[in-house]
Enzyme design. Structure first.
Site, PDB file in Angstrom:
ATOM      1  N   HIS A  55       0.828  -1.191   0.000  1.00  6.37           N
ATOM      2  CA  HIS A  55       0.000   0.000   0.000  1.00  6.37           C
ATOM      3  C   HIS A  55       0.872   1.253   0.000  1.00  6.37           C
ATOM      4  O   HIS A  55       2.094   1.180   0.166  1.00  6.37           O
ATOM      5  CB  HIS A  55      -0.949   0.016   1.205  1.00  6.37           C
ATOM      6  CG  HIS A  55      -0.265   0.149   2.522  1.00  6.37           C
ATOM      7  ND1 HIS A  55       0.431  -0.874   3.114  1.00  6.37           N
ATOM      8  CD2 HIS A  55      -0.166   1.198   3.378  1.00  6.37           C
ATOM      9  CE1 HIS A  55       0.922  -0.479   4.270  1.00  6.37           C
ATOM     10  NE2 HIS A  55       0.581   0.791   4.455  1.00  6.37           N
TER      11      HIS A  55
ATOM     12  N   ASP B 104       0.872   5.056   1.842  1.00  6.76           N
ATOM     13  CA  ASP B 104       0.235   5.729   2.969  1.00  6.76           C
ATOM     14  C   ASP B 104      -0.566   6.959   2.557  1.00  6.76           C
ATOM     15  O   ASP B 104      -1.658   7.200   3.083  1.00  6.76           O
ATOM     16  CB  ASP B 104       1.289   6.127   4.005  1.00  6.76           C
ATOM     17  CG  ASP B 104       1.809   4.933   4.790  1.00  6.76           C
ATOM     18  OD1 ASP B 104       1.210   3.845   4.678  1.00  6.76           O
ATOM     19  OD2 ASP B 104       2.810   5.078   5.513  1.00  6.76           O
TER      20      ASP B 104
ATOM     21  N   HIS C  36       4.939   0.023   0.093  1.00  7.07           N
ATOM     22  CA  HIS C  36       5.571  -0.883   1.039  1.00  7.07           C
ATOM     23  C   HIS C  36       4.564  -1.882   1.590  1.00  7.07           C
ATOM     24  O   HIS C  36       3.363  -1.758   1.376  1.00  7.07           O
ATOM     25  CB  HIS C  36       6.207  -0.102   2.192  1.00  7.07           C
ATOM     26  CG  HIS C  36       5.234   0.782   2.914  1.00  7.07           C
ATOM     27  ND1 HIS C  36       4.957   2.074   2.513  1.00  7.07           N
ATOM     28  CD2 HIS C  36       4.438   0.569   4.003  1.00  7.07           C
ATOM     29  CE1 HIS C  36       4.062   2.615   3.316  1.00  7.07           C
ATOM     30  NE2 HIS C  36       3.727   1.706   4.234  1.00  7.07           N
TER      31      HIS C  36
ATOM     32  N   ARG D 157       5.211  -9.083  17.178  1.00  3.91           N
ATOM     33  CA  ARG D 157       5.882  -7.857  16.739  1.00  3.91           C
ATOM     34  C   ARG D 157       5.101  -6.642  17.232  1.00  3.91           C
ATOM     35  O   ARG D 157       3.902  -6.518  16.981  1.00  3.91           O
ATOM     36  CB  ARG D 157       5.951  -7.845  15.204  1.00  3.91           C
ATOM     37  CG  ARG D 157       6.563  -6.610  14.540  1.00  3.91           C
ATOM     38  CD  ARG D 157       6.288  -6.746  13.051  1.00  3.91           C
ATOM     39  NE  ARG D 157       6.960  -5.783  12.207  1.00  3.91           N
ATOM     40  CZ  ARG D 157       6.468  -4.602  11.853  1.00  3.91           C
ATOM     41  NH1 ARG D 157       5.298  -4.206  12.346  1.00  3.91           N
ATOM     42  NH2 ARG D 157       7.129  -3.819  11.032  1.00  3.91           N
TER      43      ARG D 157
END
Length: 317
Positions: free
Chosen positions: A227, A229, A286, A296
């Protein structure tokens, strides 16, 4: 332009020849360059929650088989190496062409990674804040979010307001550390992209994230897709991520991958206290790799040039 491309190609050749040892060097490119409704939520879905849902669903599937083709991957920052600062430039996209924020919108685009901006002590403190808050909820799938500003907390298939379901889950010290770290990142982005600090504003969504290996329950749990941002959020001009856990130590998979027009995937491996920031336009598409082990944690801290999109710092409720 030809000189910049030649230097970039040279840097990538060095990376292929020396493998991860190349992470000890800065990635340069000539001139100074630059570097992520629910009724119970006060009767209706908040704007922040709606934006996060868009974030998690505005994607195109990426097959994990692409990770097998190592000749297309370049490690920008290894988790095994401490970096004062790495920089990588990319040509700016046309996303900013018609915007009027001349002092703030990027004149040069790129990405940066630094391990010297946030102390280990502060990173560990914010990890405890994230764990405490997210322990009060959590998605049924593998991706959960906590927004200290709006109170939005993943809960099952939706969101609730953490300030409505728990009594004082955070302390003033929690917010003090959060604000201090946010301010460090704010100044670093302004300095890196040569922007007046007063022309750059915190914007939404800014949130903690927890990712694990739980199978996705809805499309919103699928965090591993490509996608941009600025397209996803609209208000973003600069994105930053502060990592609160370390790749290959706390989890496997979960690397942050830039997908560039030259066909290369340029990867940042999360490390406790590492900050990665970049211009938010389509010059920086990214995704985050799907986790295969562990958990995470990270914080996305986002900034805008538009004062109408600014948000205030979170405070004790």
């Amino acid at each position: 332009m030809a000189s910049s491309k030649a230097k970039q190609a040279k840097a990538e050749t060095t990376t292929k020849e020396k493998g991860k040892q190349a992470d000890n060097k800065r990635v340069k490119n000539g001139d100074k360059t630059s570097s992520m409704g629910n009724k119970s939520l006060m009767g209706k879905t908040s704007l922040a929650v709606s934006t996060m849902i868009v974030m998690l669903s505005f994607y195109v599937f990426r097959s994990p088989l692409t990770s097998l083709f190592t000749d297309t991957e370049v490690t920008l920052a290894s988790a095994q190496v401490t970096h004062d600062k790495l920089r990588f430039s990319v040509p700016c996209s046309a996303d900013y062409k018609d915007e009027q924020f001349t002092e703030c919108k990027p004149k040069q685009c790129g990405r940066a990674v630094t391990d010297s901006l946030v102390s280990q002590e502060d990173a560990e403190y914010l990890l405890r804040v994230a764990k405490r808050g997210l322990s009060l909820g959590g998605s049924r799938g593998g991706a959960s979010i906590l927004d200290l500003h709006s109170g939005a907390l993943s809960m099952g298939d939706s969101f609730v307001n953490i300030y409505k379901i728990a009594e004082s889950p955070f302390s003033e010290e929690d917010f003090k550390v959060y604000r201090k770290v946010k301010d460090h990142i704010h100044r670093a982005i302004a300095e890196e992209f040569e922007i007046p600090v007063g022309k750059l504003f915190l914007t939404k969504p800014t949130f903690f994230s927890r990712m694990d290996t739980t199978p996705p329950h809805t499309i919103h749990d699928e965090y591993w897709h490509k996608h941009v941002d600025k397209e996803t959020y609209g208000s973003f001009h600069y994105t930053s991520l502060l990592y609160l856990t370390t790749y290959a130590q706390d989890f496997q998979g979960g690397r942050f991958v830039f997908m560039d027009e030259d066909g290369k995937n340029r990867t940042v491996e999360p490390r406790l206290g590492r900050v990665s920031f970049f211009t938010s336009g389509s010059e920086n598409p990214h995704f985050v790799e799907r986790l295969t082990e562990g958990v995470r944690y990270a914080i996305t801290v986002s900034f805008t040039c538009d004062p109408k999109q600014a948000i205030a710092d979170p405070t004790l409720k």
